[in-house]
Design a protein around this motif. Structure first.
Motif, PDB file in Angstrom:
ATOM      1  N   ASP A 204       0.934  -1.264   0.163  1.00  0.00           N
ATOM      2  CA  ASP A 204      -0.106  -0.074  -0.041  1.00  0.00           C
ATOM      3  C   ASP A 204       0.798   1.309  -0.186  1.00  0.00           C
ATOM      4  OD1 ASP A 204       0.871   0.294   2.577  1.00  0.00           O
ATOM      5  OD2 ASP A 204      -0.733  -0.625   3.539  1.00  0.00           O
ATOM      6  N   ASP A 205       0.224   2.492   0.191  1.00  0.00           N
ATOM      7  CA  ASP A 205       1.240   3.614  -0.104  1.00  0.00           C
ATOM      8  C   ASP A 205       1.972   3.967   1.005  1.00  0.00           C
ATOM      9  OD1 ASP A 205      -0.301   4.127  -2.465  1.00  0.00           O
ATOM     10  OD2 ASP A 205      -1.840   5.549  -1.314  1.00  0.00           O
ATOM     11  N   HIS A 206       1.542   3.390   2.308  1.00  0.00           N
ATOM     12  CA  HIS A 206       2.299   3.685   3.523  1.00  0.00           C
ATOM     13  C   HIS A 206       3.640   2.685   3.455  1.00  0.00           C
ATOM     14  CE1 HIS A 206       3.486   4.192   7.603  1.00  0.00           C
ATOM     15  NE2 HIS A 206       3.568   2.791   7.856  1.00  0.00           N
ATOM     16  N   GLN A 207       3.262   1.382   3.135  1.00  0.00           N
ATOM     17  CA  GLN A 207       4.481   0.510   2.849  1.00  0.00           C
ATOM     18  C   GLN A 207       5.480   1.010   1.812  1.00  0.00           C
ATOM     19  OE1 GLN A 207       2.303  -3.065   2.139  1.00  0.00           O
ATOM     20  NE2 GLN A 207       2.258  -3.513   4.408  1.00  0.00           N
ATOM     21  N   MET A 212      10.692   3.338   0.048  1.00  0.00           N
ATOM     22  CA  MET A 212      11.433   4.440  -0.774  1.00  0.00           C
ATOM     23  C   MET A 212      12.124   5.431   0.278  1.00  0.00           C
ATOM     24  SD  MET A 212      10.831   3.757  -3.781  1.00  0.00           S
ATOM     25  CE  MET A 212      11.452   5.404  -4.346  1.00  0.00           C
ATOM     26  N   ARG A 213      11.762   5.454   1.377  1.00  0.00           N
ATOM     27  CA  ARG A 213      12.570   6.338   2.418  1.00  0.00           C
ATOM     28  C   ARG A 213      13.815   5.497   2.757  1.00  0.00           C
ATOM     29  NH1 ARG A 213       7.759   7.979   4.618  1.00  0.00           N
ATOM     30  NH2 ARG A 213       7.668   6.204   6.110  1.00  0.00           N
ATOM     31  N   GLY A 288      20.847   2.081   4.386  1.00  0.00           N
ATOM     32  CA  GLY A 288      20.061   2.005   2.957  1.00  0.00           C
ATOM     33  C   GLY A 288      21.206   2.342   1.820  1.00  0.00           C
ATOM     34  N   THR A 289      20.581   2.450   0.818  1.00  0.00           N
ATOM     35  CA  THR A 289      21.633   2.591  -0.398  1.00  0.00           C
ATOM     36  C   THR A 289      22.078   3.918  -0.865  1.00  0.00           C
ATOM     37  OG1 THR A 289      20.302   0.949  -1.613  1.00  0.00           O
ATOM     38  CG2 THR A 289      21.735   2.343  -3.035  1.00  0.00           C
ATOM     39  N   ILE A 290      23.229   4.523  -0.639  1.00  0.00           N
ATOM     40  CA  ILE A 290      23.841   5.821  -0.629  1.00  0.00           C
ATOM     41  C   ILE A 290      25.009   5.629  -1.755  1.00  0.00           C
ATOM     42  CG2 ILE A 290      25.376   7.489   0.303  1.00  0.00           C
ATOM     43  CD1 ILE A 290      24.042   6.488   3.363  1.00  0.00           C
ATOM     44  N   GLY A 291      24.761   6.186  -2.884  1.00  0.00           N
ATOM     45  CA  GLY A 291      25.159   6.444  -4.011  1.00  0.00           C
ATOM     46  C   GLY A 291      26.657   7.286  -3.943  1.00  0.00           C
ATOM     47  N   LEU A 340      16.091  15.556   4.878  1.00  0.00           N
ATOM     48  CA  LEU A 340      16.386  15.135   3.410  1.00  0.00           C
ATOM     49  C   LEU A 340      17.159  13.645   3.329  1.00  0.00           C
ATOM     50  CD1 LEU A 340      15.679  15.983   0.424  1.00  0.00           C
ATOM     51  CD2 LEU A 340      17.939  17.065   0.606  1.00  0.00           C
ATOM     52  N   PRO A 341      16.795  12.687   2.520  1.00  0.00           N
ATOM     53  CA  PRO A 341      17.455  11.411   2.628  1.00  0.00           C
ATOM     54  C   PRO A 341      18.893  11.936   2.217  1.00  0.00           C
ATOM     55  CG  PRO A 341      15.447  11.218   1.692  1.00  0.00           C
ATOM     56  CD  PRO A 341      15.631  12.604   1.874  1.00  0.00           C
TER      57      PRO A 341
END
Length: 367
Positions: A204-207, A212-213, A288-291, A340-341
């Motif tokens: 769902d949108d919350h998940q 995404m975060r 998480g993923t940090i490029g 901000l991420p």
């Protein structure tokens, strides 16, 4: 007699041409690393000082010193400020430093092993596998709450190891770096497709927002309990890689030269790529993923100290730690009440820097 005496000098000159001036390279390590350590300490202090509640850097040092040596001097700060420093901001800054160092070292090793200046820590699909672990936990609820605060990092770490199974299976049959990297690219696409399917069909949108975060990267959940895993992996794997530094340098001369010096090139490459993935998995699990950190920082370190691994990798670790702590500061300073991420910050800064690097590398080519 003159000819015999000149041969050792000629050999020294050859090594110097390969790695840059040997003597100046050694001097540059001792000249560069102490200032980088000081700059890292200052960056961590600034990260702890800045925020919604500003705390003077002098108070930050005093609070940390008082916690290390209780009773050494009288405190003049409030308990609330001490809690902000010790329980919230300091572990976050240290985790950013550990993750930045891990990604930078992993990128440096990946570029040396593959002899590809565009290699990064995610070349074997670690980030997509970690994302799959987070998606399974968030959307399907498998293992939710089993490990408390460690549940999400554990799911990401276990997911990041899944692509390595395919890599190991291929590596046992084809001792070829290109095949291994291609398997990593295939794993990235497969797990990326599975993540998209699961989110769009079952989520769902919350998940979707939660995943995404996480994928954007950040240190909002950082704490002392989560710091020890990436830090331990960094120290252990980093030490192992440095012990094999001479073998990494031999790979830069070509497979034939490394084989002639007694290196089992296919097995050594597989081992190093697995260590790169383990180092990256420990970082991705908590951030998480940090490029771009693992892609750009090794080039900057090589520019400063030369390509010799024993000098490049420690320098890259310090530069990566500084860069990611600074990125986290910028992520928190963009706007009040919103964070901000960190991956967005590194992408905004790293993208143009990457283009400049390519322009500098290929722009002088004549048509």
């Amino acid at each position: 007699m003159t000819t015999v005496a000149e041969k050792p000098d000629q050999q020294v000159d050859t090594r110097t041409d390969h790695t840059g001036p040997a003597r100046s390279g050694r001097r540059s390590l001792w000249l560069i690393c102490p200032p980088l350590v000081a700059l890292l300490a200052l960056a961590i202090a600034a990260a702890v000082s800045l925020g919604s509640v500003s705390i003077p850097i002098g108070d930050v040092w005093a609070i940390v010193a008082h916690r290390i040596a209780p009773g050494a001097f009288e405190s003049w700060w409030t308990e609330a400020r001490e809690a902000i420093v010790i329980e919230s901001r300091l572990p976050r800054a240290l985790m950013a430093a550990a993750v930045g160092a891990s990604l930078a070292v992993a990128g440096g090793v990946a570029q040396a092993v593959t002899r590809n200046p565009l290699a990064d820590p995610y070349l074997l699909g670690v980030s997509s596998g970690a994302g799959f672990g987070v998606v399974v936990l968030t959307v399907l609820g498998f293992g939710a709450g089993v490990a408390g605060v460690f549940t999400l990092p554990a799911a990401a770490f276990l997911g990041s190891l899944l692509p390595l199974l395919g890599v190991v299976l291929v590596a046992r049959r084809a001792n070829d770096t290109t095949a291994i990297v291609l398997v990593g690219a295939a794993m990235t696409m497969v797990f990326g497709a599975m993540n998209t399917f699961t989110l769009l069909v079952l989520g769902d949108d919350h998940q979707l927002g939660t995943v995404m975060r996480w994928l954007a990267g950040g240190f909002g959940d950082a704490g002392w309990t989560m710091l020890w895993a990436p830090l331990t992996i960094l120290l252990v794997v980093g030490t192992v890689v440095l012990l094999f530094g001479r073998h990494l340098d031999l790979l830069l001369t070509g497979d034939d030269g490394a084989t002639a010096m007694g290196v089992n090139v296919p097995r050594f490459r597989v081992l190093m790529l697995l260590l790169v993935s383990l180092l990256t998995a420990g970082a991705v699990a908590v951030s998480g993923t940090i490029g771009f950190i693992g892609l750009l920082i090794p080039h900057l370190a090589g520019f400063l100290t030369g390509r010799t691994s024993v000098r490049l990798l420690p320098t890259a670790a310090l530069l990566g730690a500084i860069a990611l702590v600074a990125a986290d500061i910028a992520a928190r300073a963009v706007s009040e009440g919103a964070e901000l991420p960190v991956g967005v910050v590194t992408g905004i800064v790293g993208g143009p820097a990457f283009l400049l690097m390519l322009w500098h590398r290929y722009g002088k080519a004549t048509v």
